[in-house]
Design a protein around this motif. Structure first.
Motif, PDB file in Angstrom:
ATOM      1  N   ILE A 160      11.013 -10.736  89.064  1.00  0.00           N
ATOM      2  CA  ILE A 160       9.862 -10.484  88.200  1.00  0.00           C
ATOM      3  C   ILE A 160       9.448 -11.845  87.643  1.00  0.00           C
ATOM      4  O   ILE A 160      10.070 -12.380  86.727  1.00  0.00           O
ATOM      5  N   ALA A 161       8.399 -12.433  88.194  1.00  0.00           N
ATOM      6  CA  ALA A 161       8.018 -13.828  87.913  1.00  0.00           C
ATOM      7  C   ALA A 161       7.233 -13.944  86.612  1.00  0.00           C
ATOM      8  O   ALA A 161       6.074 -14.368  86.591  1.00  0.00           O
ATOM      9  N   ASP A 162       7.874 -13.559  85.508  1.00  0.00           N
ATOM     10  CA  ASP A 162       7.271 -13.693  84.189  1.00  0.00           C
ATOM     11  C   ASP A 162       8.343 -14.175  83.215  1.00  0.00           C
ATOM     12  O   ASP A 162       9.182 -13.400  82.764  1.00  0.00           O
TER      13      ASP A 162
ATOM     14  N   TRP B 224      22.695 -14.097  81.820  1.00  0.00           N
ATOM     15  CA  TRP B 224      21.858 -13.520  82.864  1.00  0.00           C
ATOM     16  C   TRP B 224      22.696 -13.268  84.116  1.00  0.00           C
ATOM     17  O   TRP B 224      23.678 -13.970  84.385  1.00  0.00           O
ATOM     18  N   ALA B 225      22.281 -12.287  84.891  1.00  0.00           N
ATOM     19  CA  ALA B 225      22.962 -12.041  86.164  1.00  0.00           C
ATOM     20  C   ALA B 225      22.826 -13.227  87.095  1.00  0.00           C
ATOM     21  O   ALA B 225      23.756 -13.570  87.833  1.00  0.00           O
ATOM     22  N   LEU B 226      21.672 -13.900  87.051  1.00  0.00           N
ATOM     23  CA  LEU B 226      21.450 -15.114  87.838  1.00  0.00           C
ATOM     24  C   LEU B 226      20.546 -16.033  87.020  1.00  0.00           C
ATOM     25  O   LEU B 226      19.355 -15.737  86.854  1.00  0.00           O
ATOM     26  N   PRO B 227      21.077 -17.128  86.444  1.00  0.00           N
ATOM     27  CA  PRO B 227      20.224 -18.041  85.661  1.00  0.00           C
ATOM     28  C   PRO B 227      19.072 -18.581  86.508  1.00  0.00           C
ATOM     29  O   PRO B 227      19.280 -19.138  87.590  1.00  0.00           O
ATOM     30  N   HIS B 228      17.865 -18.408  86.004  1.00  0.00           N
ATOM     31  CA  HIS B 228      16.669 -18.818  86.743  1.00  0.00           C
ATOM     32  C   HIS B 228      15.554 -19.015  85.730  1.00  0.00           C
ATOM     33  O   HIS B 228      15.708 -18.714  84.540  1.00  0.00           O
ATOM     34  N   VAL B 229      14.405 -19.525  86.188  1.00  0.00           N
ATOM     35  CA  VAL B 229      13.278 -19.738  85.283  1.00  0.00           C
ATOM     36  C   VAL B 229      12.634 -18.418  84.876  1.00  0.00           C
ATOM     37  O   VAL B 229      11.933 -18.345  83.855  1.00  0.00           O
ATOM     38  N   HIS B 230      12.819 -17.362  85.646  1.00  0.00           N
ATOM     39  CA  HIS B 230      12.347 -16.029  85.307  1.00  0.00           C
ATOM     40  C   HIS B 230      13.397 -15.014  85.774  1.00  0.00           C
ATOM     41  O   HIS B 230      14.289 -15.360  86.546  1.00  0.00           O
TER      42      HIS B 230
ATOM     43  N   LEU C 136       6.068 -29.483  76.455  1.00  0.00           N
ATOM     44  CA  LEU C 136       7.041 -28.471  76.048  1.00  0.00           C
ATOM     45  C   LEU C 136       6.458 -27.061  76.155  1.00  0.00           C
ATOM     46  O   LEU C 136       7.154 -26.117  76.549  1.00  0.00           O
ATOM     47  N   ALA C 137       5.170 -26.915  75.804  1.00  0.00           N
ATOM     48  CA  ALA C 137       4.547 -25.588  75.871  1.00  0.00           C
ATOM     49  C   ALA C 137       4.467 -25.090  77.305  1.00  0.00           C
ATOM     50  O   ALA C 137       4.783 -23.922  77.593  1.00  0.00           O
TER      51      ALA C 137
ATOM     52  N   ALA D  59       6.559 -21.875  81.864  1.00  0.00           N
ATOM     53  CA  ALA D  59       7.089 -21.815  83.226  1.00  0.00           C
ATOM     54  C   ALA D  59       8.549 -21.385  83.277  1.00  0.00           C
ATOM     55  O   ALA D  59       9.074 -21.135  84.366  1.00  0.00           O
ATOM     56  N   GLY D  60       9.212 -21.315  82.139  1.00  0.00           N
ATOM     57  CA  GLY D  60      10.622 -20.935  82.109  1.00  0.00           C
ATOM     58  C   GLY D  60      11.576 -22.093  82.259  1.00  0.00           C
ATOM     59  O   GLY D  60      12.797 -21.911  82.158  1.00  0.00           O
ATOM     60  N   VAL D  61      11.060 -23.296  82.488  1.00  0.00           N
ATOM     61  CA  VAL D  61      11.927 -24.459  82.682  1.00  0.00           C
ATOM     62  C   VAL D  61      12.620 -24.835  81.378  1.00  0.00           C
ATOM     63  O   VAL D  61      13.813 -25.183  81.365  1.00  0.00           O
ATOM     64  N   ALA D  62      11.895 -24.765  80.265  1.00  0.00           N
ATOM     65  CA  ALA D  62      12.490 -25.122  78.982  1.00  0.00           C
ATOM     66  C   ALA D  62      13.598 -24.145  78.602  1.00  0.00           C
ATOM     67  O   ALA D  62      14.657 -24.539  78.105  1.00  0.00           O
ATOM     68  N   GLY D  63      13.359 -22.841  78.812  1.00  0.00           N
ATOM     69  CA  GLY D  63      14.387 -21.873  78.490  1.00  0.00           C
ATOM     70  C   GLY D  63      15.630 -22.016  79.335  1.00  0.00           C
ATOM     71  O   GLY D  63      16.736 -21.699  78.877  1.00  0.00           O
TER      72      GLY D  63
END
Length: 608
Positions: free
Chosen positions: A104-106, A137-143, A229-230, A235-239
């Motif tokens: 789920i790419a969000d 997370w089950a698999l760390p990823h950007v989303h 940063l925003a 994009a999920g990179v910061a998280g």
């Protein structure tokens, strides 16, 4: 015959009823996990249900099987804040050589939980989303990306629980492990280049602000850093990389950072467009708008959803409108940078508007809207930085020219007396270090006041300018010609210069000065007088050399026949820095036309 008509009548009646009744629904799409067509879409293969209470358990949802409807295709789900979206689907039997994932790419989803039904009728959960640390997370990823259990013999049932306070706009996709690995490598490359470009722009702008003391570069660098940063948070990179163990901040950063980035952007525009210098009545409202944006950004960190979403979006919208108005106002008031700044910001403004309205174009566009926003922001930041660099260069050139006015004679373009004295000190030091003699000369035109009175100021100034050109043409590029007074010029000639040939320099200078000039009145001829000294033979200090030459010129006033003046005796005692070393015999290169014709000699030669 009546019996034979009955089947025909029944068939006609069935056709009529078929025309009157609604058309039967088409067959639903079947999920096919094929490595050749990725990512695979869920489309209408699954069923969905919205729990408006947001508190229904898995058992309660499973008991409401009759309320589920086929999943939507190219339409957003009607999920409001506080609602929970449940989606059930079945993965058919598929080859198990590849491991499969549901994607789920969000990155802004609050939480995503995937329940997998086991053979013993139990359900095993897996988590992802901003409600959990990335390590959980089950698999760390950007989303959110959750692994599936695929069987080659039996289908597998799943139930997906999604919490999305900001809405659910992207499709549910299925990807294989190899495809996901390829996507991660591609994203690493693209995000590395993109965020590296933005980081470089921010660092260069902040460094330029420190060096040039330019506030516009500082605010532009601050805005670029916050925009970096925003977008990294969106994009999920910061998280994933910057704050993986801070789920609360990871959830709030999607709203706090965009609102906070508007404050330095407003201050940047105010500074670069010189709003305060043009109108105080517009400057102070802009400052208040920037302060209010920071206050709203802080409020977004503690406000609940969806209030903080609307606060952040409203702050960005109001700031965008205000900045467009300020740019238009500056353009109307003659600011030449305003149209180019508007053109540089156009890609970011267009893609930001498309990103804000991504819900109106369907899930497929919503998935790509962030890519368009990143591209528009990168183009705008690069264009704006080039504008700032051009502006800085344009402002530096007048400052450099003004600074050079302190060193250059405005009439002739030659250096003035202060530069002449500085270069003379360097000339003496070099002559002392290399053990040879160099020349310091003053050329004075004794009859210039009479010529100016007789022929006028215009002709006299033209004559001085052309004499400066002649003196400059006869010297080499390593030598110096300076204007020391109204009718006085100074010459510095790099050695080695033979003392026996010193008067040859004076004769050559006089010959160039008394040569008639075309275009000037007849009889307008200067009478030059040259005072020449060898350094360090006739002095090893700037002050002593100039005093010697001034004394020679004053003494020549009583004897007008003397036009070449050379000291008869050496100046103050000079001891070489290394007396035991033999004096070098330096050879002058062959001179081109217009160069001085000096012959090599030792520093101990005497003046003729």
């Amino acid at each position: 015959m009546g019996r034979s008509l009955r089947p025909a009548l029944a068939h006609l009646l069935a056709c009529a009823l078929a025309l009157l009744l609604p058309v039967a629904a088409q067959a639903r799409h079947i999920l096919d996990l094929d490595v050749r067509t990725q990512p695979a879409q869920l489309k209408d293969w699954g069923d969905w249900l919205v729990d408006e209470s947001g508190a229904a358990s898995l058992r309660v949802v499973l008991a409401q099987g009759d309320r589920f409807a086929p999943t939507l295709v190219d339409k957003p789900y009607p999920v409001r804040p506080g609602d929970v979206l449940w989606i059930r689907f079945t993965v058919p039997a598929a080859p198990d050589e590849q491991r499969w994932y549901v994607r789920i790419a969000d990155p802004a989803l609050d939480s995503v939980t995937l329940y997998t039904r086991r053979n013993d009728e139990s359900w095993t959960p897996q988590w992802a989303g901003d409600a959990f640390p990335v390590s959980a997370w089950a698999l760390p990823h950007v989303h959110p990306v959750l692994p599936l259990v695929v069987s080659a013999a039996d289908p597998t049932n799943y139930l997906l629980r999604v919490e999305a306070a900001d809405g659910f706009h992207v499709p549910i996709e299925f990807v294989s492990e190899s495809w996901l690995s390829w996507e991660q490598q591609r994203l690493s490359l693209l995000y590395g280049v993109y965020f590296g470009l933005l980081a470089m722009g921010a660092i260069f702008s902040l460094a330029t602000s420190a060096v040039q003391r330019d506030a516009s570069h500082f605010w532009f660098g601050t805005w670029t850093a916050l925009a970096l940063l925003a977008t990294a948070s969106a994009a999920g990179v910061a998280g994933l990389h910057l704050w993986p163990e801070s789920p609360a901040w990871s959830d709030a950063a999607h709203h706090v950072l965009p609102a906070a980035a508007t404050a330095p952007f407003v201050l940047f525009l105010v500074q670069v467009l010189a709003v305060r210098e043009r109108a105080e009545r517009i400057f102070w409202p802009c400052i208040l708008l920037a302060v209010a944006a920071l206050g709203v950004a802080a409020l977004c960190g503690i406000a609940p959803s969806p209030a903080r979403r609307w606060l952040s979006a409203g702050t960005v919208a109001v700031t965008a409108g205000a900045t467009l108005a300020v740019i238009g106002w500056a353009k109307d008031h003659g600011e030449q940078l305003a149209p180019r700044l508007l053109l540089a910001m156009a890609p970011f403004a267009a893609t930001l508007a498309a990103y804000a309205g991504r819900d109106l174009f369907g899930p497929a566009f919503a998935q790509r809207a962030l890519v368009f926003l990143l591209a528009g922001l990168a183009v705008s930041i690069c264009g704006t930085y080039l504008l700032l660099a051009t502006r800085t260069q344009a402002r530096r050139d007048p400052h450099r020219r003004l600074a050079q006015l302190q060193e250059v004679d405005p009439l002739t373009g030659l250096v003035n007396d202060s530069v002449f004295a500085s270069r003379m000190g360097e000339l003496i030091e070099r002559a002392r270090r290399f053990g040879h003699q160099s020349v310091v000369a003053i050329v004075e035109f004794s009859n210039f006041p009479q010529l100016r009175s007789e022929f006028g100021r215009k002709h006299s100034l033209e004559m001085l300018l052309r004499q400066a050109e002649r003196l400059n043409a006869m010297m080499r590029t390593v030598d110096t010609v300076a204007r020391l007074g109204e009718a006085r010029f100074g010459l510095l000639v790099e050695g080695p210069v033979a003392p026996s040939r010193a008067k040859a320099l004076s004769a050559k200078v006089i010959a160039h000065c008394i040569t008639p000039m075309a275009g000037l009145p007849l009889g307008m001829v200067l009478k030059p007088r040259v005072a020449l000294a060898l350094v360090p033979l006739h002095g090893s200090r700037v002050g002593s050399v100039m005093e010697t030459l001034e004394a020679l010129l004053r003494g020549a006033e009583r004897d007008p026949g003397r036009i070449i003046l050379v000291p008869d005796v050496p100046g103050e005692a000079y001891v070489p820095s290394e007396p035991d070393m033999p004096q070098p015999q330096l050879t002058m290169p062959s001179t081109a036309a217009g160069d001085t014709e000096f012959q090599p000699t030792s520093a101990r030669d005497e003046v003729d």
